[in-house]
Design an enzyme around this catalytic site. Structure first.
Site, PDB file in Angstrom:
ATOM      1  N   GLU A 290       1.262   1.573  -0.228  1.00  0.00           N
ATOM      2  CA  GLU A 290       1.466   1.851  -1.654  1.00  0.00           C
ATOM      3  C   GLU A 290       0.943   3.226  -2.050  1.00  0.00           C
ATOM      4  O   GLU A 290       1.439   3.848  -2.981  1.00  0.00           O
ATOM      5  CB  GLU A 290       0.779   0.785  -2.517  1.00  0.00           C
ATOM      6  CG  GLU A 290       1.697  -0.361  -2.871  1.00  0.00           C
ATOM      7  CD  GLU A 290       1.121  -1.317  -3.896  1.00  0.00           C
ATOM      8  OE1 GLU A 290      -0.023  -1.121  -4.369  1.00  0.00           O
ATOM      9  OE2 GLU A 290       1.814  -2.284  -4.224  1.00  0.00           O
ATOM     10  N   HIS A 311       0.972  -9.697  24.532  1.00  0.00           N
ATOM     11  CA  HIS A 311       1.888 -10.567  25.271  1.00  0.00           C
ATOM     12  C   HIS A 311       3.245 -10.681  24.586  1.00  0.00           C
ATOM     13  O   HIS A 311       4.086 -11.470  25.010  1.00  0.00           O
ATOM     14  CB  HIS A 311       1.258 -11.954  25.428  1.00  0.00           C
ATOM     15  CG  HIS A 311       0.005 -11.920  26.245  1.00  0.00           C
ATOM     16  ND1 HIS A 311      -0.042 -12.301  27.563  1.00  0.00           N
ATOM     17  CD2 HIS A 311      -1.247 -11.494  25.934  1.00  0.00           C
ATOM     18  CE1 HIS A 311      -1.263 -12.144  28.030  1.00  0.00           C
ATOM     19  NE2 HIS A 311      -2.021 -11.649  27.064  1.00  0.00           N
ATOM     20  N   LYS A 425      11.722  -5.712  -8.915  1.00  0.00           N
ATOM     21  CA  LYS A 425      11.371  -6.596 -10.041  1.00  0.00           C
ATOM     22  C   LYS A 425      12.443  -6.529 -11.118  1.00  0.00           C
ATOM     23  O   LYS A 425      12.847  -7.552 -11.678  1.00  0.00           O
ATOM     24  CB  LYS A 425      10.022  -6.183 -10.646  1.00  0.00           C
ATOM     25  CG  LYS A 425       8.842  -6.480  -9.772  1.00  0.00           C
ATOM     26  CD  LYS A 425       7.551  -6.158 -10.509  1.00  0.00           C
ATOM     27  CE  LYS A 425       6.378  -6.093  -9.572  1.00  0.00           C
ATOM     28  NZ  LYS A 425       5.198  -5.475 -10.160  1.00  0.00           N
TER      29      LYS A 425
HETATM   30  O1  PA5 Z   1      -1.973  -2.637  -6.304  1.00  0.00           O
HETATM   31  C1  PA5 Z   1      -1.395  -3.066  -7.283  1.00  0.00           C
HETATM   32  O2  PA5 Z   1      -1.455  -2.496  -8.372  1.00  0.00           O
HETATM   33  C2  PA5 Z   1      -0.575  -4.326  -7.187  1.00  0.00           C
HETATM   34  O3  PA5 Z   1      -0.637  -4.863  -5.922  1.00  0.00           O
HETATM   35  C3  PA5 Z   1      -1.102  -5.346  -8.195  1.00  0.00           C
HETATM   36  O4  PA5 Z   1      -2.449  -5.590  -7.935  1.00  0.00           O
HETATM   37  C4  PA5 Z   1      -0.298  -6.633  -8.119  1.00  0.00           C
HETATM   38  O5  PA5 Z   1       1.040  -6.379  -8.360  1.00  0.00           O
HETATM   39  C5  PA5 Z   1      -0.818  -7.642  -9.104  1.00  0.00           C
HETATM   40  O6  PA5 Z   1      -0.764  -7.173 -10.412  1.00  0.00           O
HETATM   41  P1  PA5 Z   1      -1.520  -7.947 -11.563  1.00  0.00           P
HETATM   42  O7  PA5 Z   1      -2.958  -7.889 -11.269  1.00  0.00           O
HETATM   43  O8  PA5 Z   1      -1.158  -7.252 -12.841  1.00  0.00           O
HETATM   44  O9  PA5 Z   1      -0.999  -9.374 -11.549  1.00  0.00           O
END
Ligand code: PA5
Length: 451
Positions: A290, A311, A425
């Protein structure tokens, strides 16, 4: 000796002193930008000083709440996804018994911990209800927005179950919400219902948040010493502040990654030899994927569990496309060890190892694979970890966070945003018929007709 140490001596064929020297101006610039807050995404640097400026009152409430959950619950359901889930699981798996949920409660003394809201599987949720049975349980819902689809669905279902089981008032005392301080759906509901609340700070993004209430509450419920986690995190903050790359392993790791990428190594394999580290790799993958996977850039972060995977994919590592390097998490001292026994019949021909420890054999496998793979042109970075404990967990998290941030700045990207995760999304909401997505919905339905 440092409790966490980078060894890049087995990548020396690929990383020369000259290569390192060439990157020093870029590193200096990245360091200055990160430490003065002048770089990209500088609103998200709260994790850097968190080990020294965290809210001590909230920390004490976390410990108190953890005790309450330990006393009144057989099970804790931790609901969250991505940055609101992976770090917690990484910690509990790394620090605990390999089969912690199956150990008798008397011995474990802390609740079984299960995770929900990290997938959209109906079978998973219903199977989890079977595991809980009629036992006492609590919920820690972790969501900054409160509207992330996966945890929101799971929370709706578990909240309803909890309210039916205990009544609304008692259920509210068994729900712990880790969320935004001021806004969002979960914050609103928590205020209304009177849930105990913990704050996800605005200046700490999900993947940098494990050592905040996001991870600390469930980790404390699982019986681990969160003071020691903070201690390790604090020491790492000091150690990885040093501008001198030869005295800062986090910076050297970032530089090694960059040099290896310049030499065509587009995939990094985070390798472990301890099953307890498998979920740590999942946390690490999110951190680097990310943070760096944007503007068509970034090393693809992948992971392998050795010796298991030697393996299965070992052949590819040895002899497939030469596009990867390995970063090995080498745990120096195992939590437990046992000896291989002498067998009179010796049909399996193992007697030459008799009286050697299983961990000794594990380390010979590590050395053997490292030599074979480096011979096969797979450079090897080694991260030596003295032992898997709370202190080193806190340190390791900061090591990778700092390396990731500095590496991102050196790549000239923002390591703290994740614009690309919104696209799927939007499509999913449109296909589900969420209000506001009507135009997109028609277009997508037309497109999937052909599928
Ligand atoms: O790193 C991030 O920002 C994401 O992985 C969020 O943590 C994840 O999408 C969860 O979001 P939220 O805490 O708003 O439910």
């Amino acid at each position: 000796m440092k409790s966490i140490e980078l060894d890049y001596s087995n990548a020396k064929n690929f990383i020369s002193d000259e290569d390192i020297k060439n990157l020093l101006p870029l590193l200096k610039n990245a360091h200055d930008n990160l430490h003065t807050g002048n770089g990209l995404g500088s609103d998200y640097l709260g994790w850097m000083d968190y080990p020294i400026n965290y809210d001590k009152d909230e920390f004490e409430i976390i410990k108190k709440s953890a005790k309450k959950i330990q006393n009144d619950s057989d099970v804790l359901i931790v609901i969250g996804i991505g940055g609101s889930y992976l770090g917690t699981r990484a910690a509990i798996d790394m620090l605990g018994h390999n089969f912690r949920n199956n150990i008798d409660k008397k011995e474990r003394r802390t609740p079984e911990i299960y995770y929900a809201g990290n997938n959209i599987s109906s079978s998973y949720i219903l199977d989890l209800f079977d595991v809980i049975g009629d036992r006492d349980y609590s919920i820690n819902i972790i969501s900054k927005s409160g509207t992330t689809t996966e945890p929101a669905i799971a929370f709706r279902i578990f909240k309803d179950h909890l309210e039916k089981k205990y009544g609304k008032e008692e259920a509210s005392k068994r729900i712990y919400a880790t969320t935004d301080a001021k806004k969002g759906a979960l914050k609103q509901l928590s205020d209304k219902k009177g849930y105990e609340q913990f704050v996800i700070r605005d200046d700490i993004g999900g993947r940098y948040s494990v050592i905040t209430p996001v991870g600390l509450l469930p980790i404390a419920v699982a019986g681990f010493n969160i003071d020691m986690i903070m201690e390790g995190n604090k020491d790492a903050r000091e150690e990885y502040m040093n501008e001198d790359v030869y005295k800062n392993d986090a910076y050297m790791y970032a530089l090694c990654r960059m040099i290896l990428e310049q030499k065509g190594k587009d995939i990094e394999l985070l390798v472990n030899y301890e099953p307890q580290l498998q979920t740590f790799s999942e946390w690490w993958k999110q951190l680097f994927a990310e943070s760096h996977g944007k503007n068509q850039k970034g090393i693809y972060p992948s992971s392998l569990n050795y010796s298991t995977d030697l393996h299965s994919v070992g052949q590819y590592i040895q002899d497939g496309k030469r596009i990867m390097f390995e970063t090995v998490l080498n745990v120096k001292k195992p939590r437990k060890d046992l000896k291989i026994i002498l067998d009179e019949e010796n049909l399996d021909k193992l007697n030459y190892m008799a009286n050697k420890s299983v961990d000794y054999v594990n380390h010979k496998a590590l050395e053997g694979a490292m030599l074979a793979h480096t011979d096969g042109q797979v450079p090897n970075l080694m991260i030596n970890i003295e032992r898997l404990d709370e202190y080193n967990f806190g340190k390791l998290i900061y090591f990778f966070e700092k390396a990731c941030a500095i590496n991102g700045y050196m790549m000239d990207i923002n390591p703290f945003d994740q614009p690309g995760v919104e696209d799927y999304k939007t499509n999913m909401f449109a296909l589900l018929g969420k209000p506001g997505y009507e135009d997109k919905s028609d277009e997508l339905k037309e497109r999937i007709k052909g599928i």
